[in-house]
Enzyme design. Structure first.
Site, PDB file in Angstrom:
ATOM      1  CD  GLU A 178      37.685  45.383  38.685  1.00  0.00           C
ATOM      2  OE1 GLU A 178      36.998  45.537  39.719  1.00  0.00           O
ATOM      3  OE2 GLU A 178      37.445  44.485  37.856  1.00  0.00           O
ATOM      4  CD  GLU A 297      39.749  40.962  37.717  1.00  0.00           C
ATOM      5  OE1 GLU A 297      38.537  40.757  37.960  1.00  0.00           O
ATOM      6  OE2 GLU A 297      40.486  41.662  38.432  1.00  0.00           O
TER       7      GLU A 297
HETATM    8  O1  AHR Z   1      37.844  38.379  40.264  1.00  0.00           O
HETATM    9  C1  AHR Z   1      37.034  38.846  41.295  1.00  0.00           C
HETATM   10  C2  AHR Z   1      37.037  40.367  41.414  1.00  0.00           C
HETATM   11  O2  AHR Z   1      36.450  40.916  40.281  1.00  0.00           O
HETATM   12  C3  AHR Z   1      38.396  41.021  41.455  1.00  0.00           C
HETATM   13  O3  AHR Z   1      38.933  41.090  42.729  1.00  0.00           O
HETATM   14  C4  AHR Z   1      38.112  42.404  40.957  1.00  0.00           C
HETATM   15  O4  AHR Z   1      39.218  42.970  40.313  1.00  0.00           O
HETATM   16  C5  AHR Z   1      36.923  42.232  40.040  1.00  0.00           C
HETATM   17  O5  AHR Z   1      35.922  43.135  40.323  1.00  0.00           O
END
Ligand code: AHR
Length: 501
Positions: A178, A297
């Site tokens: 990110e 994610e």
């Molecule tokens: O999954 C939790 C968090 O969400 C992770 O660390 C990050 O990559 C995202 O913002």
């Protein structure tokens, strides 16, 4: 009295019209050094539930049942400040450090080698992320040497000295995490990140040309930089990378379930938009290679938003969302959406796996399945083979995302097993739906199994004391007549209908 007319939906498939074979890594998950994911989640050496390596056996068993082929590690936001060298070698010598991402102390008692040992026991493989936040291309190069070179060089011999004679051979690597997010340590502009990713990727592939690389896309569709970020990053590193990442979490903050469930439409748009941008850069640069997507994610995440923790403690209860039944319906819908794009989405990670926004929860005395465990388990185990183009004709409802179909569905053909598997969610909160699907091309197929996840209470949850409040049951009433499948999908329900000879 108006006559009651039941909603009807149809699924149209043709065995010759395929989307793609499914890359099993679409059923990946994620373990970050965050909260109790590692410590008290997968690793708790002082627990009677742990094995000789300190790994929780009860948790391993639940993960094995999920059939997760790949697990992303060690973060997440955590990786952007991480020194992987702190987590290898003698445990007594490992430093305790501040983790600025989650404002806790990282003890480093669990690190890269422990993760690889654990992955073997969990029947999974690693998707490793490198720190391109506070570190750079030199460290990215070194970690590949430590993990993937046989021996005869500083870092490969260091691994051997730590007791690992054979290389770990980790094939899939994330170039940071990110990096578009202002919250990220070492946050970069798209141009800065694109150049760094290109150079890190180039060096990493010089060390091991067999690895595959994932560049960071946007942290969500809502980022102001969405679109230009993907375009600029890929324009810089197209040749070096294989995948572009997508991240997205949804929540029902407004307690509006129809809107919440309509997020599958938003997810679908997100995926098609990113594909368009990848292909635009491909066209501009006249490339042969296509960039595939790593949706590394995805989940529901909002229940724990107000939880506060004391700064600089160890393994606190952080991001421990307790999932309810409607969350499980959306998770099923999100998986269906990913599968419908199996031609481009090759990797996806449910974020995360244990305790932290996770399908599995632990206490000192046991582990249990959250509601979202069930759709993941079924789809991961039976959603193997080839996705067929699944044309869904369904009534729709109005939502902020535009028209949302009441039915989300995908059909998978498993040629080896001679099976056809339908996954479907009826998002209608009041009415059952009559589903039909013409199966005359699949002569002799019968219904082998019909499982369903449903509950009268959208907010029902599973707890350690009552772990089965939301769980699978056998579906009734589905039949094949004159080569046509007829099934009744009750209101608010997820289904797997498995057909075969
Ligand atoms: O999954 C939790 C968090 O969400 C992770 O660390 C990050 O990559 C995202 O913002």
């Amino acid at each position: 009295n108006e006559a009651y007319i039941m909603k009807k939906a149809t699924i149209c498939i043709d065995k010759n019209f395929e989307v793609s074979d499914i890359d099993k890594r679409i059923y990946g998950s994620f373990i970050e050094h965050l909260g109790r994911a590692v410590y008290e989640g997968i690793y708790q050496p002082d627990s009677p539930l742990a094995d000789e390596s300190g790994f929780r056996k009860d948790v391993l068993k639940l993960i094995q049942q999920l059939n997760v082929p790949i697990v992303r590690y060690p973060g997440g936001n955590f990786v952007s400040g991480y020194h992987w060298e702190d987590g290898v070698g003698e445990k007594q010598k490992r430093p305790e450090k501040l983790d600025l991402a989650w404002e806790v102390i990282e003890t480093n008692q669990f690190g890269l080698n422990e993760f690889m040992d654990w992955a073997k026991k969990a029947n999974t493989s690693a998707m490793m992320a490198v720190n391109l936040g506070t570190r750079g291309i030199e460290d990215a190069k070194n970690i590949i040497e430590y993990c993937n070179i046989k021996g005869g060089s500083y870092y490969s011999d260091l691994r051997k000295s730590h007791g690992y004679q054979d290389p770990h051979n980790i094939k899939l690597w994330c170039l940071g995490n990110e990096m578009d997010g202002p919250w990220q340590m070492g946050h970069k502009t798209a141009a800065e990140y694109g150049r760094t990713a290109a150079e890190a990727g180039r060096l990493m592939k010089m060390v091991d040309p067999t690895i595959e690389l994932v560049a960071c896309g946007s942290s969500s569709l809502m980022m102001d930089t969405f679109g230009t970020w993907e375009d600029t990053v890929l324009s810089e590193c197209y040749d070096q990378v294989d995948y572009l990442s997508l991240h997205q979490y949804y929540g029902n903050q407004e307690n509006n379930t129809p809107e919440f469930l309509a997020n599958t439409v938003a997810m679908d748009k997100f995926i098609t938009s990113v594909i368009s941008i990848c292909d635009a850069v491909k066209a501009k640069q006249r490339k042969k290679k296509s960039i595939h997507l790593s949706f590394d994610e995805w989940n529901v995440w909002y229940h724990s938003n107000d939880q506060k923790i004391e700064r600089w403690c160890k393994a606190p209860h952080q991001l421990e969302d307790i999932y309810n039944f409607e969350d499980a319906l959306l998770v099923a819908g999100m998986m269906i959406t990913l599968l419908r794009h199996a031609d481009r989405v090759k990797v996806a990670c449910l974020a995360q796996l244990v305790n932290v926004i996770a399908p599995i929860m632990t206490s000192d005395t046991g582990a249990w399945k959250q509601t979202i465990y069930y759709p993941f388990e079924l789809i991961s185990n039976y959603g193997r083979g080839t996705v067929l183009q699944t044309v869904v004709q369904s009534p729709v409802y109005e939502s902020k995302q535009g028209d949302a179909p009441y039915l989300d569905a995908v059909c998978i053909r498993n040629k080896e097993k001679e099976e056809l598997v339908i996954f479907a969610v009826n998002k209608d909160l009041e009415d059952s739906m009559e589903l039909t699907c013409d199966l005359r091309q699949f002569e002799g197929y019968q219904i082998k199994e019909h499982l369903t996840l449903t509950n009268p209470d959208l907010k029902a949850v599973n707890t350690q004391e009552n772990p089965d409040t939301v769980s699978l049951s056998t579906g009734t009433g589905a039949k094949i007549e004159n080569g046509v499948l007829h099934a009744l999908l009750c209101d608010k329900s997820f289904h797997m209908i498995r057909l075969g000879k």
